[in-house]
Write an enzyme that holds these catalytic residues in place. Sequence first.
Site, PDB file in Angstrom:
ATOM      1  N   TYR A   1      -6.142  -0.748  -6.972  1.00  0.00           N
ATOM      2  CA  TYR A   1      -5.516  -1.991  -6.490  1.00  0.00           C
ATOM      3  C   TYR A   1      -4.864  -1.851  -5.114  1.00  0.00           C
ATOM      4  O   TYR A   1      -4.738  -0.772  -4.596  1.00  0.00           O
ATOM      5  CB  TYR A   1      -4.612  -2.632  -7.536  1.00  0.00           C
ATOM      6  CG  TYR A   1      -3.393  -1.920  -8.076  1.00  0.00           C
ATOM      7  CD1 TYR A   1      -2.747  -0.895  -7.424  1.00  0.00           C
ATOM      8  CD2 TYR A   1      -2.860  -2.360  -9.309  1.00  0.00           C
ATOM      9  CE1 TYR A   1      -1.610  -0.325  -7.960  1.00  0.00           C
ATOM     10  CE2 TYR A   1      -1.722  -1.790  -9.856  1.00  0.00           C
ATOM     11  CZ  TYR A   1      -1.101  -0.771  -9.178  1.00  0.00           C
ATOM     12  OH  TYR A   1       0.010  -0.212  -9.706  1.00  0.00           O
ATOM     13  N   GLU A   2      -4.549  -3.000  -4.525  1.00  0.00           N
ATOM     14  CA  GLU A   2      -4.071  -3.070  -3.127  1.00  0.00           C
ATOM     15  C   GLU A   2      -5.068  -2.471  -2.139  1.00  0.00           C
ATOM     16  O   GLU A   2      -4.689  -1.847  -1.157  1.00  0.00           O
ATOM     17  CB  GLU A   2      -2.707  -2.377  -2.970  1.00  0.00           C
ATOM     18  CG  GLU A   2      -1.587  -2.987  -3.770  1.00  0.00           C
ATOM     19  CD  GLU A   2      -1.335  -4.450  -3.425  1.00  0.00           C
ATOM     20  OE1 GLU A   2      -1.742  -4.891  -2.345  1.00  0.00           O
ATOM     21  OE2 GLU A   2      -0.752  -5.149  -4.273  1.00  0.00           O
ATOM     22  N   GLY A   3      -6.347  -2.684  -2.412  1.00  0.00           N
ATOM     23  CA  GLY A   3      -7.394  -2.117  -1.567  1.00  0.00           C
ATOM     24  C   GLY A   3      -7.840  -0.803  -2.162  1.00  0.00           C
ATOM     25  O   GLY A   3      -7.067   0.159  -2.199  1.00  0.00           O
TER      26      GLY A   3
ATOM     27  N   GLN B   1      -9.377   1.894   1.861  1.00  0.00           N
ATOM     28  CA  GLN B   1      -8.386   2.640   2.652  1.00  0.00           C
ATOM     29  C   GLN B   1      -9.085   3.574   3.629  1.00  0.00           C
ATOM     30  O   GLN B   1      -8.692   3.692   4.795  1.00  0.00           O
ATOM     31  CB  GLN B   1      -7.464   3.480   1.743  1.00  0.00           C
ATOM     32  CG  GLN B   1      -6.744   2.710   0.665  1.00  0.00           C
ATOM     33  CD  GLN B   1      -5.829   1.630   1.195  1.00  0.00           C
ATOM     34  OE1 GLN B   1      -5.211   1.788   2.237  1.00  0.00           O
ATOM     35  NE2 GLN B   1      -5.753   0.514   0.489  1.00  0.00           N
TER      36      GLN B   1
ATOM     37  N   ARG C   1       0.822  -1.216   0.000  1.00  0.00           N
ATOM     38  CA  ARG C   1       0.000   0.000   0.000  1.00  0.00           C
ATOM     39  C   ARG C   1       0.851   1.257   0.000  1.00  0.00           C
ATOM     40  O   ARG C   1       0.555   2.219  -0.710  1.00  0.00           O
ATOM     41  CB  ARG C   1      -0.955  -0.028   1.201  1.00  0.00           C
ATOM     42  CG  ARG C   1      -2.096  -0.984   0.968  1.00  0.00           C
ATOM     43  CD  ARG C   1      -3.027  -1.159   2.145  1.00  0.00           C
ATOM     44  NE  ARG C   1      -4.129  -2.018   1.696  1.00  0.00           N
ATOM     45  CZ  ARG C   1      -5.187  -2.370   2.425  1.00  0.00           C
ATOM     46  NH1 ARG C   1      -5.296  -1.938   3.669  1.00  0.00           N
ATOM     47  NH2 ARG C   1      -6.132  -3.136   1.918  1.00  0.00           N
TER      48      ARG C   1
END
Lengths: 558, 558
Positions: free
Chosen positions: B431-433, B438, B291
């Site tokens: 992406y990555e959450g 977040q 992240r």
Amino acid sequence: MTYRPPLRDLAAALKAAGYDRLGEAFPEADEATAAAILEAAGEFAADVIAPLNRPGDLAGATYANGAVTAAPGYADAYRQYALGGWNSLSAEPEFGGQGLPKALEIGMFEMIQAASLAFGLCPMLTQGAIEALTAHGTDRQKALYLPKLVSGEWTGTMNLTEPQAGSDLAALTTRAEPDGEGGYRLTGQKIFITWGDHDATDNIVHLVLARLPDAPAGSRGISLFLASKFLVGDGGDVGARNDVRPVGVEHKLGIHASPTCVMAFEGAKAELVGEENNGLAAMFTMMNAARLQVGTQGVAIAERAYQQALEFSRERKQGRSAWTGANPAPIHDHPDVRRTLLLIKAKTQAARAICLATAVAADLSRHAATPEARETAKLREELLTPIAKGWSTDMGVEAASLALQVHGGMGFIEETGAAQHYRDARILPIYEGTNGIQAMDLIGRKLSMAGGAAIRGLIAEIRAEAVGNARLLAGVAALEEATDWLIAHKGAPDALAGATPYLKLAGDVVGGWMLSKMAGEGEDYARLDRFYAEQVLAGAPGLVPAVVQGAAVLEEAL
Amino acid sequence: MTYRPPLRDLAAALKAAGYDRLGEAFPEADEATAAAILEAAGEFAADVIAPLNRPGDLAGATYANGAVTAAPGYADAYRQYALGGWNSLSAEPEFGGQGLPKALEIGMFEMIQAASLAFGLCPMLTQGAIEALTAHGTDRQKALYLPKLVSGEWTGTMNLTEPQAGSDLAALTTRAEPDGEGGYRLTGQKIFITWGDHDATDNIVHLVLARLPDAPAGSRGISLFLASKFLVGDGGDVGARNDVRPVGVEHKLGIHASPTCVMAFEGAKAELVGEENNGLAAMFTMMNAARLQVGTQGVAIAERAYQQALEFSRERKQGRSAWTGANPAPIHDHPDVRRTLLLIKAKTQAARAICLATAVAADLSRHAATPEARETAKLREELLTPIAKGWSTDMGVEAASLALQVHGGMGFIEETGAAQHYRDARILPIYEGTNGIQAMDLIGRKLSMAGGAAIRGLIAEIRAEAVGNARLLAGVAALEEATDWLIAHKGAPDALAGATPYLKLAGDVVGGWMLSKMAGEGEDYARLDRFYAEQVLAGAPGLVPAVVQGAAVLEEAL
């Protein structure tokens, strides 16, 4: 993904925009008639055009051997559009038009654009040619060209940009030389010519900015010419191919089905439109109408992107609903996703009403009962036009981006279709005058028109209707504070430095005003108003410092 | 278009981020050494990787016959990257790493990503695998896989997403069955696997989330496995092909040179990493590091887009300079254009410092002198991570869009290159959450950590340093007000409804704080601080109503 014409939202926005004020001038276009016309237009947009949007993106318009072929299905759809009479709603009956309000046409136009921005550009440019010829053409030109343009049998283009002359048209160099027979020959190259060539109609009418020999330098030496793809005889018969040709199409980020041509004029036969060296004025006639239409494209792409995201949010299941506890629940049941959707919806509806209010003002500027009312309406139209263009198209890009985000990883995959909207939308803040140009027009010419009467009148009207509405009152106070500062700094770099935040501030406030007018149309509109007030309008006072910071901080080069 | 490593900006941001606090733990990585390493990294990024970015966009990675071929030049550049030691900066010396601070690695990483996001994803995912194995692997796994991953001889992937399980990993269904010999067999399909296959290295180490037989439902039944493309013998020798294969690559909006694979596991041999049913915890180790790296990608694309727009603004001439009166003048001399550029620059520098401050906190969380200091730093790292990811990537998209706008019509033409940044950037908030995830992480887990100590400590620190800085004081007061409200509404839909505006508010304020720390580094940094304070920070109080509106307005479905 189907497109659903937003007929109820259009009706509410038309009402907020003051459509009822057109009753006297357009008795035949009452609310019920307008609704029927919009319903039919929506059906055409959804059934005939919308299905072409994704294939048109994939195939694009193609160029080969000096000619452009429209994307698959586009030429046929265009001919259906013309046959259906959709090209002639607001044109003068004298030339085959239906004499309906522009406000109604803008409502129709939004749905065509939502179905396919690339498609909608073709009639949009034709519309500009109609406006220019109606305002500046000779009787012969009107008789010869307008009926074909109004019917849609021929299309029109605007040839302004050259490689060295984009926002600064004063720098253009295309030459026009008298041919000794009352006509002219054009020589030069134009770029970014939308629908500059295609195979959908028998002829194309190019309106072209060029310089006469010995014309003054700069913008006062530019004249407007008409050069058709095929020469037109006095009887209206289409003759020989003229020496104006596409020499290529651009490979663009989006709107692939709209051919963006490089056009070569190699001694093309042309005729003068309007007075010599007065071409920019004529061009602004086309451009003002086009600016409102581009603003409407911003609304259109936002609506289309919203519908797709909404549908996805109902089908995609992930995690637990914040309200019902269901697991897995549609992502529609996650507050953050629903907030995103509501934000798009609220801003879209605000922008829709702003564009329609601009169109109502344009109608009144021609058809109101008294000269005073026409003048007041003209000022309102001119004031709102850069807001309609700038704010709605920035909103369109933001909406397309948010709608893509709702799709998560699927949004980044082209097959999903959300990415096309994100790509297509990006041209809107650029063409027909970048949004920076709109902002400068707003803080320059528009704020000072009639001694500031236009903006003062708008502020007074909003304030009068905002009684008891704390967020709107604070917003309009912020708008007034920023306006006062800009008027005090008129012409200075300080004012130019504040142009873009001012346009945003003005749009945020006028949008909030429009939503407040709709709040009585049902609980869903009351909700949009309530939501927008806290999510958007509450930020208005915080934009004033950005407007009034001045240009000192910018003075050093980067 | 060349890329110029922003070495001075990186140095200023590292200083603001508190890099000097690492001196005790990393005596060998003093400021001068860091500068030398960053200079060399920048040279590599600019000379070797940056020229591949546009050709890589055009050609993309390709899939054929069950295998992926990297875009032209990418495999070779990757091998140079590994040979240069760039893959191992922060890894443990025990496994071949250089044991340098993460903050320095993040600085290096920004430049690699700016050169090509698609390239940078490959080492980024490897980094995640290194983190997961370092934290959760057995001694045998560490000995067998880490040296190859650290050197870059092999790459790593994260196999999380399945068609029905994206943001909600609890829904995943890939099965892991014991093979009776202490190992497992994986069966299932994973999607969106970045660099899931390629021809740049001899082997690929896939980390895969899957369910054991009889595992509990939901997220407590997920375990982490390692399945390599080629089986690895106990001596480290690479053997037979494993039954994990790419079955296609996605056609995406951007980052075309990064192969996004659909991966099929058909009884693939695998080993367990960490404890049974504890896979999510292990995966979060990878994901947290990732992240921060994605946030850094936001900074990177903003910087690259900025440099291109800046160069264009100096070359493109249109109209009259607001300051010198020159005509035609570079558009750089128009206040509105310069304001746009300065806005990108200020936000980029703010985000850069936020990411580096997160990295410094991560370094201190492992290496500070006392357990208390390590715990405090860990809280700071965890608090800043969603802000670094969410705010920096939203900023990256905005910056790429503004930079495209500076180009006018040329920005919409793919050949110009500005459009690629706009397309590439759009994956970062996803992406990555997703950034919505977040924001929920921030207002949920992060605000309540240690009884609110992390956010209270941050607010107190900003306030102490904001004395005499009215905009920053007002900003931090707004942040505190919104924080209090969110903590009071913890767990309710009301809090979730305010998550996204809160993340923006937090980023705006922390970014302003970071710029205020840099204001003493030279007149240009003082100017960024002054500009940002009026253009961005002044809007902070106006975001509070959006945070605290609550969820009632969202409760009805759309």
